[in-house]
Write a protein that holds these residues in place. Sequence first.
Motif, PDB file in Angstrom:
ATOM      1  N   ALA A  58      35.087  33.846   7.302  1.00 57.19           N
ATOM      2  CA  ALA A  58      35.349  32.462   7.719  1.00 57.19           C
ATOM      3  C   ALA A  58      34.429  32.091   8.880  1.00 57.19           C
ATOM      4  CB  ALA A  58      36.807  32.308   8.135  1.00 57.19           C
ATOM      5  N   ASP A  59      33.764  30.953   8.756  1.00 54.62           N
ATOM      6  CA  ASP A  59      32.804  30.517   9.774  1.00 54.62           C
ATOM      7  C   ASP A  59      32.961  29.005   9.958  1.00 54.62           C
ATOM      8  OD1 ASP A  59      30.653  29.807  11.340  1.00 54.62           O
ATOM      9  OD2 ASP A  59      29.182  30.989  10.231  1.00 54.62           O
ATOM     10  N   SER A  60      33.538  28.611  11.096  1.00 50.15           N
ATOM     11  CA  SER A  60      33.842  27.195  11.315  1.00 50.15           C
ATOM     12  C   SER A  60      32.589  26.326  11.461  1.00 50.15           C
ATOM     13  CB  SER A  60      34.736  27.021  12.544  1.00 50.15           C
ATOM     14  OG  SER A  60      34.097  27.519  13.702  1.00 50.15           O
ATOM     15  N   THR A  61      31.404  26.929  11.648  1.00 50.99           N
ATOM     16  CA  THR A  61      30.183  26.119  11.725  1.00 50.99           C
ATOM     17  C   THR A  61      29.844  25.515  10.364  1.00 50.99           C
ATOM     18  OG1 THR A  61      28.719  28.018  11.322  1.00 50.99           O
ATOM     19  CG2 THR A  61      29.233  27.497  13.614  1.00 50.99           C
ATOM     20  N   LEU A  88      31.917  17.337   9.588  1.00 51.34           N
ATOM     21  CA  LEU A  88      32.451  15.985   9.432  1.00 51.34           C
ATOM     22  C   LEU A  88      31.311  15.119   8.912  1.00 51.34           C
ATOM     23  CD1 LEU A  88      34.990  14.233   9.811  1.00 51.34           C
ATOM     24  CD2 LEU A  88      34.074  13.594  12.057  1.00 51.34           C
ATOM     25  N   ALA A  89      31.448  14.637   7.694  1.00 53.41           N
ATOM     26  CA  ALA A  89      30.377  13.888   7.042  1.00 53.41           C
ATOM     27  C   ALA A  89      30.646  12.389   7.088  1.00 53.41           C
ATOM     28  CB  ALA A  89      30.233  14.341   5.598  1.00 53.41           C
ATOM     29  N   GLU A  90      29.595  11.628   7.311  1.00 56.49           N
ATOM     30  CA  GLU A  90      29.687  10.173   7.227  1.00 56.49           C
ATOM     31  C   GLU A  90      29.652   9.788   5.757  1.00 56.49           C
ATOM     32  OE1 GLU A  90      27.384   6.214   8.955  1.00 56.49           O
ATOM     33  OE2 GLU A  90      26.699   8.216   9.512  1.00 56.49           O
ATOM     34  N   LEU A  91      30.561   8.925   5.358  1.00 54.49           N
ATOM     35  CA  LEU A  91      30.728   8.610   3.937  1.00 54.49           C
ATOM     36  C   LEU A  91      30.415   7.144   3.643  1.00 54.49           C
ATOM     37  CD1 LEU A  91      33.471   9.863   1.579  1.00 54.49           C
ATOM     38  CD2 LEU A  91      33.218   7.394   1.854  1.00 54.49           C
ATOM     39  N   GLU A  92      29.629   6.949   2.597  1.00 57.67           N
ATOM     40  CA  GLU A  92      29.288   5.597   2.149  1.00 57.67           C
ATOM     41  C   GLU A  92      29.732   5.438   0.695  1.00 57.67           C
ATOM     42  OE1 GLU A  92      25.341   3.032   0.852  1.00 57.67           O
ATOM     43  OE2 GLU A  92      25.075   4.905   1.960  1.00 57.67           O
ATOM     44  N   ILE A 118      33.380  22.284  -4.481  1.00 60.31           N
ATOM     45  CA  ILE A 118      34.364  22.027  -3.428  1.00 60.31           C
ATOM     46  C   ILE A 118      35.240  20.869  -3.889  1.00 60.31           C
ATOM     47  CG2 ILE A 118      34.741  21.271  -1.032  1.00 60.31           C
ATOM     48  CD1 ILE A 118      32.052  22.522  -0.309  1.00 60.31           C
ATOM     49  N   ASP A 119      36.544  20.996  -3.705  1.00 63.79           N
ATOM     50  CA  ASP A 119      37.487  19.921  -4.039  1.00 63.79           C
ATOM     51  C   ASP A 119      37.843  19.143  -2.783  1.00 63.79           C
ATOM     52  OD1 ASP A 119      37.681  20.642  -6.761  1.00 63.79           O
ATOM     53  OD2 ASP A 119      39.158  22.192  -6.280  1.00 63.79           O
ATOM     54  N   LEU A 120      37.797  17.820  -2.882  1.00 65.55           N
ATOM     55  CA  LEU A 120      38.181  16.957  -1.766  1.00 65.55           C
ATOM     56  C   LEU A 120      39.188  15.929  -2.248  1.00 65.55           C
ATOM     57  CD1 LEU A 120      34.613  16.425  -0.269  1.00 65.55           C
ATOM     58  CD2 LEU A 120      36.401  17.886   0.662  1.00 65.55           C
ATOM     59  N   ASP A 121      39.780  15.199  -1.312  1.00 64.18           N
ATOM     60  CA  ASP A 121      40.816  14.224  -1.635  1.00 64.18           C
ATOM     61  C   ASP A 121      40.439  12.885  -1.002  1.00 64.18           C
ATOM     62  OD1 ASP A 121      43.217  12.685  -1.735  1.00 64.18           O
ATOM     63  OD2 ASP A 121      44.397  14.523  -1.859  1.00 64.18           O
ATOM     64  N   ALA A 122      40.441  11.827  -1.797  1.00 63.61           N
ATOM     65  CA  ALA A 122      40.088  10.495  -1.287  1.00 63.61           C
ATOM     66  C   ALA A 122      41.010  10.059  -0.159  1.00 63.61           C
ATOM     67  CB  ALA A 122      40.119   9.480  -2.426  1.00 63.61           C
ATOM     68  N   LYS A 123      42.232  10.583  -0.129  1.00 64.88           N
ATOM     69  CA  LYS A 123      43.183  10.219   0.934  1.00 64.88           C
ATOM     70  C   LYS A 123      42.750  10.799   2.290  1.00 64.88           C
ATOM     71  CE  LYS A 123      47.030  11.707  -0.999  1.00 64.88           C
ATOM     72  NZ  LYS A 123      46.613  12.153  -2.353  1.00 64.88           N
ATOM     73  N   GLU A 124      41.830  11.766   2.274  1.00 66.79           N
ATOM     74  CA  GLU A 124      41.366  12.392   3.523  1.00 66.79           C
ATOM     75  C   GLU A 124      40.230  11.615   4.185  1.00 66.79           C
ATOM     76  OE1 GLU A 124      40.364  16.321   2.264  1.00 66.79           O
ATOM     77  OE2 GLU A 124      42.437  16.924   1.961  1.00 66.79           O
ATOM     78  N   ILE A 125      39.777  10.535   3.545  1.00 70.86           N
ATOM     79  CA  ILE A 125      38.723   9.705   4.136  1.00 70.86           C
ATOM     80  C   ILE A 125      39.322   8.889   5.282  1.00 70.86           C
ATOM     81  CG2 ILE A 125      37.069   7.847   3.714  1.00 70.86           C
ATOM     82  CD1 ILE A 125      37.047   8.732   0.749  1.00 70.86           C
ATOM     83  N   HIS A 180      34.621   8.605   7.173  1.00 69.60           N
ATOM     84  CA  HIS A 180      34.221  10.002   7.359  1.00 69.60           C
ATOM     85  C   HIS A 180      35.159  10.895   6.544  1.00 69.60           C
ATOM     86  CE1 HIS A 180      32.057   8.340  10.829  1.00 69.60           C
ATOM     87  NE2 HIS A 180      31.333   9.446  10.813  1.00 69.60           N
ATOM     88  N   ILE A 181      34.643  12.052   6.150  1.00 68.57           N
ATOM     89  CA  ILE A 181      35.463  13.042   5.459  1.00 68.57           C
ATOM     90  C   ILE A 181      35.017  14.439   5.872  1.00 68.57           C
ATOM     91  CG2 ILE A 181      33.976  13.206   3.386  1.00 68.57           C
ATOM     92  CD1 ILE A 181      36.654  13.373   1.752  1.00 68.57           C
ATOM     93  N   GLU A 182      35.966  15.339   6.007  1.00 70.41           N
ATOM     94  CA  GLU A 182      35.652  16.726   6.369  1.00 70.41           C
ATOM     95  C   GLU A 182      35.272  17.523   5.124  1.00 70.41           C
ATOM     96  OE1 GLU A 182      38.034  19.043   9.478  1.00 70.41           O
ATOM     97  OE2 GLU A 182      38.600  20.028   7.599  1.00 70.41           O
TER      98      GLU A 182
END
Length: 202
Positions: free
Chosen positions: A56-59, A63-67, A142-149, A153-155
Amino acid sequence: MKILTFLFLLISINGFAQSYEEQIAKHREAYKEDFIKDSRSPLKKNDLQNLHFYGADSTYKVLAELELLKNEKVFKMPTFNGSSSDYYRYARVNFNLDGKKLQMTLYRSVALLTNPTYKDHLFLPFTDETNNKETYGGGRYIDLDAKEIKDNHIEIDFNKAYNPYCAYSDGYRCPVPPEENDLPLAVKAGEKLYTGEKKHQK
């Protein structure tokens, strides 16, 4: 006083590192359990010993900017078995990783939009310079969730990158990561190469 402050910061940093490692460890245990629960899974309990992960490496959590992308048409994303699946480009994400400015695209599956459980699912397939060396040659997901935007921004946590089922067995319709998500660096996070024997479905 300065020494006490330094010690407190050191303890806080170590505490964060431990809790993050624990969080990723729990995520991976749940990931392994899903193979056993899923009736169409390519792996059985004995196969799980052949799954391997980077530490595990937190680097690698960014946090990505989302368009959001508008008026995107459905396209057919090729799969490794020669068929295709319907997706559309949902958003563009920009972030920094390893000192580089990077851009990727998030996709939504047309088939999953009709399923209440997965209607907010965002799909992030990618390739990088570890493929065919330390990780599966066909890239990872990688799975992401639109509710996390939040606030555009989204992690994105590359520690949660996983192999498609095609890494373990043939006979699955695994999407091929589009070229626009080919990262020009080695992402040493997430799942590594499977070391078990690849299965062949009859």
